[in-house]
Design a protein around this motif. Structure first.
Motif, mmCIF file in Angstrom:
data_model
loop_
_atom_site.group_PDB
_atom_site.id
_atom_site.type_symbol
_atom_site.label_atom_id
_atom_site.label_comp_id
_atom_site.label_asym_id
_atom_site.label_seq_id
_atom_site.Cartn_x
_atom_site.Cartn_y
_atom_site.Cartn_z
ATOM 1 N N MET A 1 0.830 -1.175 0.000
ATOM 2 C CA MET A 1 0.000 0.000 0.000
ATOM 3 C C MET A 1 0.877 1.242 0.000
ATOM 4 S SD MET A 1 -3.030 -0.811 2.610
ATOM 5 C CE MET A 1 -4.304 -1.906 2.165
ATOM 6 N N ARG A 2 0.347 2.316 -0.466
ATOM 7 C CA ARG A 2 1.112 3.549 -0.560
ATOM 8 C C ARG A 2 1.127 4.281 0.774
ATOM 9 N NH1 ARG A 2 0.214 6.443 -6.037
ATOM 10 N NH2 ARG A 2 2.408 6.762 -5.707
ATOM 11 N N ILE A 3 2.164 5.068 0.977
ATOM 12 C CA ILE A 3 2.331 5.803 2.235
ATOM 13 C C ILE A 3 1.219 6.830 2.426
ATOM 14 C CG2 ILE A 3 3.849 7.598 1.359
ATOM 15 C CD1 ILE A 3 5.468 7.171 3.992
ATOM 16 N N LYS A 4 0.709 7.368 1.328
ATOM 17 C CA LYS A 4 -0.382 8.340 1.416
ATOM 18 C C LYS A 4 -1.627 7.683 2.026
ATOM 19 C CE LYS A 4 -0.918 11.818 -1.828
ATOM 20 N NZ LYS A 4 -1.265 12.310 -3.140
ATOM 21 N N VAL B 1 5.200 12.700 3.034
ATOM 22 C CA VAL B 1 4.420 12.257 1.874
ATOM 23 C C VAL B 1 4.820 13.016 0.615
ATOM 24 C CG1 VAL B 1 2.097 11.989 0.950
ATOM 25 C CG2 VAL B 1 2.538 11.501 3.355
ATOM 26 N N MET C 1 8.096 11.812 -0.815
ATOM 27 C CA MET C 1 7.916 10.478 -1.391
ATOM 28 C C MET C 1 7.266 10.570 -2.769
ATOM 29 S SD MET C 1 9.305 8.408 0.655
ATOM 30 C CE MET C 1 8.704 6.799 0.274
ATOM 31 N N ASN C 2 6.349 11.518 -2.949
ATOM 32 C CA ASN C 2 5.742 11.717 -4.267
ATOM 33 C C ASN C 2 6.788 12.183 -5.274
ATOM 34 O OD1 ASN C 2 3.207 10.962 -3.410
ATOM 35 N ND2 ASN C 2 2.549 13.041 -2.982
ATOM 36 N N GLY D 1 8.850 9.265 -6.160
ATOM 37 C CA GLY D 1 8.052 8.385 -7.027
ATOM 38 C C GLY D 1 8.014 8.886 -8.459
ATOM 39 N N GLU E 1 9.353 7.105 -12.021
ATOM 40 C CA GLU E 1 8.629 7.066 -13.295
ATOM 41 C C GLU E 1 9.535 7.514 -14.447
ATOM 42 O OE1 GLU E 1 5.586 5.984 -14.300
ATOM 43 O OE2 GLU E 1 5.470 5.135 -12.287
#
Length: 175
Positions: free
Chosen positions: A1-4, A55, A58-59, A62, A66
């Motif tokens: 699952m995502r941290i958000k 958060v 982390m985005n 992420g 990508e």
């Protein structure tokens, strides 16, 4: 699952806990209720700071992953202002630079191999019109030795083909 997702579950638990405490303290003196509301406000402010410190970086990381997946080695990530995340961003940017340089080296090496294997004569000149690279077919066509041709101008070589090539103006072609 995502941290958000985990972050929002934490927010829901804390708000539920606050709501339960308000319900339980509803019959108690008003001072307890004000202290509890202050505590809930403090927790909400802390959660906002937590979100910005954990958060959001982390985005950013992420989105960098990508870029790696898409093999876009020219993009860079910007620093986010958090020590641990900035360390990862710096490592990521250095890794992207190394991958970009490695890809350029591979392309240049492939081009060199292609030039060397070409059945056509290839002569590469410097900006001063001195020979910087010849492939084996060009050496054979000019009738000169590789060592003699390097760093000389075409009109200084003892070859009729070299003299003819040197007489062609730049940006023009001749047969």
């Amino acid at each position: 699952m995502r941290i958000k997702f985990f972050f929002f579950i934490l927010v829901l638990f804390l708000l539920g806990l606050g709501g339960m405490l308000v319900y339980l303290l509803s019959g108690k003196p008003l001072l307890y209720l004000y202290v509890l509301e202050g505590l809930i406000g403090f927790i909400l402010i802390y959660l906002i700071v937590f979100y910005n410190k954990i958060v959001k970086p982390m985005n950013t990381i992420g989105s960098g992953m990508e870029l790696l997946r898409e093999q876009d080695f020219s993009s860079r990530l910007s620093r986010v202002g958090q020590y641990e995340a900035d360390r990862i961003v710096n490592i990521f940017n250095r890794m992207m630079e190394q991958l970009k340089n490695e890809r350029l080296r591979e392309q240049n090496h492939f081009l060199d191999l292609l030039i060397q294997a070409s059945p056509m004569g290839v002569i590469i000149l410097t900006m001063d019109d001195e020979v910087s690279q010849l492939n084996p077919m060009a050496v054979k066509m000019l009738g000169v030795r590789m060592e003699e041709a390097m760093t000389k101008r075409l009109d200084q070589m003892d070859s009729p083909l070299a003299a003819e090539l040197s007489s062609i103006p730049k940006d023009e072609t001749a047969v």
